[in-house]
Design a protein around this motif. Structure first.
Motif, PDB file in Angstrom:
ATOM      1  N   SER A 182     -14.903  24.764  42.136  1.00 45.70           N
ATOM      2  CA  SER A 182     -14.461  26.246  42.255  1.00 45.70           C
ATOM      3  C   SER A 182     -15.411  27.009  41.284  1.00 45.70           C
ATOM      4  O   SER A 182     -16.807  27.132  41.460  1.00 45.70           O
ATOM      5  N   ARG A 183     -14.856  28.491  41.310  1.00 44.45           N
ATOM      6  CA  ARG A 183     -15.340  29.653  41.149  1.00 44.45           C
ATOM      7  C   ARG A 183     -16.284  29.283  39.596  1.00 44.45           C
ATOM      8  O   ARG A 183     -15.973  28.464  38.881  1.00 44.45           O
ATOM      9  N   LYS A 184     -17.091  30.151  39.181  1.00 51.89           N
ATOM     10  CA  LYS A 184     -17.853  30.387  37.771  1.00 51.89           C
ATOM     11  C   LYS A 184     -17.077  30.347  36.815  1.00 51.89           C
ATOM     12  O   LYS A 184     -15.851  30.908  36.945  1.00 51.89           O
ATOM     13  N   ALA A 185     -17.038  29.807  35.696  1.00 50.53           N
ATOM     14  CA  ALA A 185     -16.803  30.027  34.750  1.00 50.53           C
ATOM     15  C   ALA A 185     -14.586  29.305  34.573  1.00 50.53           C
ATOM     16  O   ALA A 185     -14.491  29.891  33.921  1.00 50.53           O
ATOM     17  N   CYS A 186     -14.719  28.164  35.740  1.00 52.81           N
ATOM     18  CA  CYS A 186     -13.270  27.671  35.165  1.00 52.81           C
ATOM     19  C   CYS A 186     -13.235  26.576  34.743  1.00 52.81           C
ATOM     20  O   CYS A 186     -13.334  25.537  35.140  1.00 52.81           O
ATOM     21  N   SER A 187     -13.119  26.353  33.631  1.00 55.61           N
ATOM     22  CA  SER A 187     -13.157  25.418  32.717  1.00 55.61           C
ATOM     23  C   SER A 187     -12.735  24.273  33.184  1.00 55.61           C
ATOM     24  O   SER A 187     -13.193  22.886  32.751  1.00 55.61           O
ATOM     25  N   GLU A 220     -17.707  17.852  35.774  1.00 51.15           N
ATOM     26  CA  GLU A 220     -19.085  16.824  34.716  1.00 51.15           C
ATOM     27  C   GLU A 220     -18.431  15.206  35.319  1.00 51.15           C
ATOM     28  O   GLU A 220     -19.125  14.989  34.573  1.00 51.15           O
ATOM     29  N   ASN A 250     -14.295  22.780  36.228  1.00 51.42           N
ATOM     30  CA  ASN A 250     -15.396  22.170  35.398  1.00 51.42           C
ATOM     31  C   ASN A 250     -15.929  21.177  34.836  1.00 51.42           C
ATOM     32  O   ASN A 250     -16.643  20.534  35.357  1.00 51.42           O
TER      33      ASN A 250
END
Length: 74
Positions: free
Chosen positions: A2-7, A14, A10
């Motif tokens: 998804s978008r950047k900085a979407c913990s 990971e 992410n």
């Protein structure tokens, strides 16, 4: 992914890629394996992961079984 900085997204990505490396990639000899063979083996692993690999966090269901139980997949 998804978008950047979407913990949460992410973390899930990971975790999957970590399992992929540990269960599929590492501890194997890849010398002499063609790209087509690698691609087939990777496809088999991903199918195994989604359809047959049970996870404790999903109530000992596979990801596909879990999604079906929630009505997210047909």
């Amino acid at each position: 992914m998804s978008r950047k900085a979407c913990s949460p997204d992410n973390a899930a990505c990971e975790g999957f890629f970590g399992r992929l490396k540990n269960e599929f990639f590492h501890h194997r000899i890849w010398e002499g394996v063609t790209f087509e063979e690698f691609n087939e083996r990777l496809d088999e692993y991903i199918r195994y992961h989604n359809k047959r690999r049970r996870k404790k966090s999903l109530g000992w269901k596979s990801p596909e079984e879990y999604r079906l139980s929630l009505g997210y997949a047909a």
